[in-house]
Write an enzyme that holds these catalytic residues in place. Structure first.
Site, PDB file in Angstrom:
ATOM      1  N   HIS A   2       7.978  -9.067 -26.451  1.00 31.95           N
ATOM      2  CA  HIS A   2       8.150 -10.517 -26.641  1.00 31.95           C
ATOM      3  C   HIS A   2       9.377 -10.800 -27.525  1.00 31.95           C
ATOM      4  O   HIS A   2      10.278 -11.544 -27.138  1.00 31.95           O
ATOM      5  CB  HIS A   2       6.868 -11.070 -27.274  1.00 31.95           C
ATOM      6  CG  HIS A   2       6.882 -12.538 -27.550  1.00 31.95           C
ATOM      7  ND1 HIS A   2       6.220 -13.445 -26.768  1.00 31.95           N
ATOM      8  CD2 HIS A   2       7.478 -13.271 -28.527  1.00 31.95           C
ATOM      9  CE1 HIS A   2       6.408 -14.675 -27.239  1.00 31.95           C
ATOM     10  NE2 HIS A   2       7.169 -14.585 -28.313  1.00 31.95           N
ATOM     11  N   GLU A   3       9.418 -10.160 -28.687  1.00 30.03           N
ATOM     12  CA  GLU A   3      10.531 -10.414 -29.613  1.00 30.03           C
ATOM     13  C   GLU A   3      11.837  -9.871 -29.049  1.00 30.03           C
ATOM     14  O   GLU A   3      12.910 -10.437 -29.278  1.00 30.03           O
ATOM     15  CB  GLU A   3      10.235  -9.820 -30.992  1.00 30.03           C
ATOM     16  CG  GLU A   3       8.945 -10.316 -31.664  1.00 30.03           C
ATOM     17  CD  GLU A   3       8.837 -11.834 -31.783  1.00 30.03           C
ATOM     18  OE1 GLU A   3       9.876 -12.526 -31.699  1.00 30.03           O
ATOM     19  OE2 GLU A   3       7.698 -12.341 -31.942  1.00 30.03           O
TER      20      GLU A   3
ATOM     21  N   HIS B  93      13.294 -12.488 -26.869  1.00 37.18           N
ATOM     22  CA  HIS B  93      14.068 -13.429 -27.688  1.00 37.18           C
ATOM     23  C   HIS B  93      15.416 -12.822 -28.079  1.00 37.18           C
ATOM     24  O   HIS B  93      16.456 -13.472 -28.022  1.00 37.18           O
ATOM     25  CB  HIS B  93      13.300 -13.764 -28.982  1.00 37.18           C
ATOM     26  CG  HIS B  93      12.199 -14.770 -28.822  1.00 37.18           C
ATOM     27  ND1 HIS B  93      12.407 -16.013 -28.277  1.00 37.18           N
ATOM     28  CD2 HIS B  93      10.884 -14.722 -29.176  1.00 37.18           C
ATOM     29  CE1 HIS B  93      11.248 -16.696 -28.296  1.00 37.18           C
ATOM     30  NE2 HIS B  93      10.320 -15.929 -28.833  1.00 37.18           N
TER      31      HIS B  93
ATOM     32  N   GLU C 172      11.651 -19.512 -25.664  1.00 37.36           N
ATOM     33  CA  GLU C 172      10.345 -18.908 -25.431  1.00 37.36           C
ATOM     34  C   GLU C 172      10.210 -18.413 -23.990  1.00 37.36           C
ATOM     35  O   GLU C 172       9.445 -17.473 -23.723  1.00 37.36           O
ATOM     36  CB  GLU C 172       9.241 -19.925 -25.761  1.00 37.36           C
ATOM     37  CG  GLU C 172       7.851 -19.356 -25.822  1.00 37.36           C
ATOM     38  CD  GLU C 172       7.579 -18.522 -27.084  1.00 37.36           C
ATOM     39  OE1 GLU C 172       8.447 -18.463 -27.987  1.00 37.36           O
ATOM     40  OE2 GLU C 172       6.497 -17.920 -27.152  1.00 37.36           O
TER      41      GLU C 172
END
Lengths: 501, 501
Positions: B262-263, B266, B292
């Site tokens: 997820h990070e 980003h 997001e």
């Protein structure tokens, strides 16, 4: 508190906040930052430095200094008076340095350090040459802004050892050199071969030892960090956030151990500054020589000292085991005090160390004055290493490229290391005179008596006193060579069973 | 380049430098800083934020904006024109918020977060109540400064998802809810129990897996870092210094693995922004929903996807061994796509997640509009958890107190999470239409085709285009629910062997 003095303090606090932010960015750059972050980091640091500089040199700062001076009503001894005097001197200097030059100095320092890392790795002085030339040119332009000094070198030196001159340092260094040369000759011939210290020790075992020793010194995880870096340093962002660094050599454990004790000595100074001086120029340390006295004292006088050798041998035995089980304190003491001319300053023993500094002090004066070109520097370095220490330099990486300082524009910084040794010698003599049984405490692994005395006499004052004032208060006189030389003769005489006079 | 536009760019670059410095300090605070450093860190961050804000809202910025607008000569499509338009809008907003209110918002956010930590720990909503009431009152006062919006909630939302209105989001969320409720009913009954994921795995083995997977995604040690933290986040100080974080749970390895993916999603956005947009407001990402979309796409569509399940199962087998040797990709795929109504938003599956967001979006509008009092909030929360997800909330700590956002004054932030899922669904459909054999590439562990498409279509543009403009260019229309729902039905149908329509 008087209104303008309060406003001055607030303005200075915001400037200190910006400086602390820059210190965080520099710490991160040295310990954490991925390599490709360097370019934008330089921009961010340049901007922080420029804004801090602009806020400091602003006419408003001058106006508040005038108004605060009036509010002092002739008082000279209070913290307010000391703050105003110190800031007035800095402001008078800084207002004469153009903002663009200050930003370019910061930017070039950041870029230069990255170039140095690569140049040292590749043993490529030519790649580093333009960066050093640029740094020297900027340093000359900086010095040219300040006409109250005898010459450019004195102007640069003033940023690291305020109010001291190259002539004064030369006099001390001449005296030091005259003492060290025969001392080295006499001791290096009898010296331990240091083989004990070159036993291979895995980094993890070294970490256990270092954690324990710095813990004894006062390192505390709630307010300190210890990280790995290429060129060890200490920094802080206030007394409750102290960052020290070390590097690890599996073939020579004293690099990490004594390096960490050294940086922890610096850190104890920062951690010990009274909290009411936080976010103020009085919450700094007056001179690098004074700062370095603390790192040297802990590294050499404690870490390599006779009194601590039993504790240290025991801790090494526990942490390393194997060949180090039942380590003899006397053998450790002799090995840690080997006198042996060598190539690398930060690995040098206490006796030869001074000559590494004298060499750099001479060369950087010649570079700044234009008597020596950057192209001629490696040859001059190598020739002087031969003259002073009798050794041949096999590569620039092991010679002129070994230190970060010049890459970071830090010219006039080196002599403060040797001044630190001298001040440490003076403080070491004084604390022994004032704290009964100090060596017994140290021999029992109890270091709080020493730390407490240093905290009370030196650390808590921050930059409230000048180095000269502080030394007058604590040891009764200015920087002197004799106590350091006497300490060294006593220790080496003890280690090698010979009377050194 | 025109002179005033150049001056505007330089001024904005310095502001971005200050913001980057603040981001370094925040990253350090979350990952590295010793606890006692917090007090002075707040001072430093406060000063950086204040100076950056003052430089931005200064009349000089307005003057340069006017002059740069004149220099554009009616041009609207160039980067200069886009920069001026974007900055003009931000400046018009920022200059209408009194400095005192901005300072109070920051202070209340800081105090509120501290109160929240204690209130959640003690399950004591009453202790948190006055802080939330104060944050809501300040948010209303902030919104009242900005009279171009339909209502206060739209004004708040604009800081996170610019130009979007609550009415637009409500329409999307109504559609989403109508799709999710039956989907959850149909899939949760057949769902895997997820026991496979609750096998204990030592952190060191998890680190090996995570390093390998983020490396496949494009994490690169020369420009990225991955560190541990309590509350995972991604940040960057320019495209060549990206910092991601994760946390490790030895009893549930997907926390670290999917959190890191997820990070890293980003981070790929930040790393992919064109270098000529660096140090400019165009070098940001336009909206949180857009940002997001990248984290959700990599976490859910890749990490929890059918195509990647074989690669992931193989890598898990290698890294973990033991019970995970010869891990069946189908079993992993089913376990990673368990559908199960639960209490905690950040642990929710993809189907139920949207309802957690709808609930928060509705409640925060009612709170801001005054239709719901803070005293009534826990009961309203629990009633809606029952209505939407069919579960009873055993405590406020597991209910209304679970998220940090409202305590930090972040009102209008939650809906961007669900918008991110929708945008991810649109991009996922589009990349499959444009890149032939994409699933085969992913199944072979080759993620560069996906990364390259996202980089080309989305990342490199930074904030050059608005979210609406970018989506129009890339997927041919505005944010839509259908592609996300279609993706989810296909995946869950595949996982549970049922046709979902």
């Amino acid at each position: 508190m008087a209104q303008h003095t309060q406003q001055l303090r607030e303005r200075l606090a915001h400037i200190e906040d910006l400086n602390a932010a820059a210190s965080v960015l520099e710490w991160d750059q040295q310990t954490m930052m991925p390599t490709r972050g360097a370019e934008l980091r330089s921009e961010a640091l340049g901007t922080l430095t420029r804004i801090s500089h602009e806020m400091f040199i602003a006419a408003e700062t001058g106006r508040l200094l005038e108004a605060a001076t009036a509010e002092l009503n002739g008082d000279a001894g209070s913290d307010d008076a000391r703050l105003v005097k110190r800031v007035r001197r800095d402001w008078d200097k800084a207002t004469r340095v153009p903002t663009e030059l200050a930003a370019e100095l910061a930017r070039a320092a950041s870029v230069g350090q990255e170039a140095w890392v690569a140049a040292r790795r590749d043993d490529d002085f030519d790649a580093f040459k333009p960066h050093l030339e640029h740094n020297l040119e900027l340093a000359r332009r900086y010095a040219a802004c300040l006409d109250e000094f005898e010459g450019p070198y004195d102007a640069l030196l003033d940023d690291y050892q305020p109010r001291m001159t190259a002539a004064e340092i030369s006099a001390l260094f001449d005296q030091l050199k005259a003492e060290l040369v025969p001392l080295i000759a006499e001791t290096s011939a009898r010296s331990d071969d240091g083989a004990l210290l070159r036993e291979r020790v895995p980094t993890e075992a070294q970490r256990r030892l270092v954690d324990e020793i710095v813990g004894m010194m006062g390192f505390d995880r709630t307010g300190w960090r210890l990280d790995d870096t290429v060129h060890p340093f200490a920094t802080s962002f206030g007394p409750s956030d102290v960052r020290i660094t070390t590097r690890w050599d599996e073939d020579y454990f004293p690099t990490a151990l004594l390096g960490a004790m050294h940086e922890c000595g610096h850190g104890l100074y920062e951690a010990g500054i009274a909290t009411d001086l936080q976010r103020s120029p009085l919450g700094r340390v007056d001179s690098l020589g004074l700062h370095e006295s603390q790192s040297r004292l802990w590294e050499n006088m404690v870490g390599r000292g006779r009194a601590f050798s039993g504790v240290l041998a025991g801790r090494i035995s526990e942490a390393f085991g194997g060949r180090f089980a039942d380590l003899d304190p006397d053998a450790l003491f002799r090995a840690l005090n080997r006198v042996h001319p060598s190539l690398i300053r930060i690995e040098a023993d206490e006796a030869t160390y001074g000559l590494h500094i004298v060499l750099r002090f001479e060369l950087e004066q010649e570079l700044i004055d234009g008597r020596l070109s950057v192209a001629e520097l490696p040859e001059a370095w190598n020739a002087r290493m031969h003259d002073y220490l009798g050794i041949e330099v096999p590569s620039n990486a092991m010679g002129v490229l070994q230190d970060v300082h010049w890459s970071a524009g830090l010219i006039g910084y080196f002599p403060t290391y040797a001044l630190g040794n001298m001040i440490a010698g003076q403080l070491w003599a004084q604390v022994h005179a004032e704290v009964p049984g100090l060596d017994d405490q140290i021999a029992a692994g109890e270091l709080s008596g020493l730390r407490g005395w240093l905290g009370e006499k030196v650390h808590r004052h921050g930059a409230r006193y000048t180095t000269e004032e502080l030394l007058e208060r604590v040891v009764g006189g200015p920087i002197a060579v004799e106590p350091f030389v006497a300490y060294l003769k006593t220790k080496l005489g003890d280690a090698y069973g010979v009377a050194l006079t």
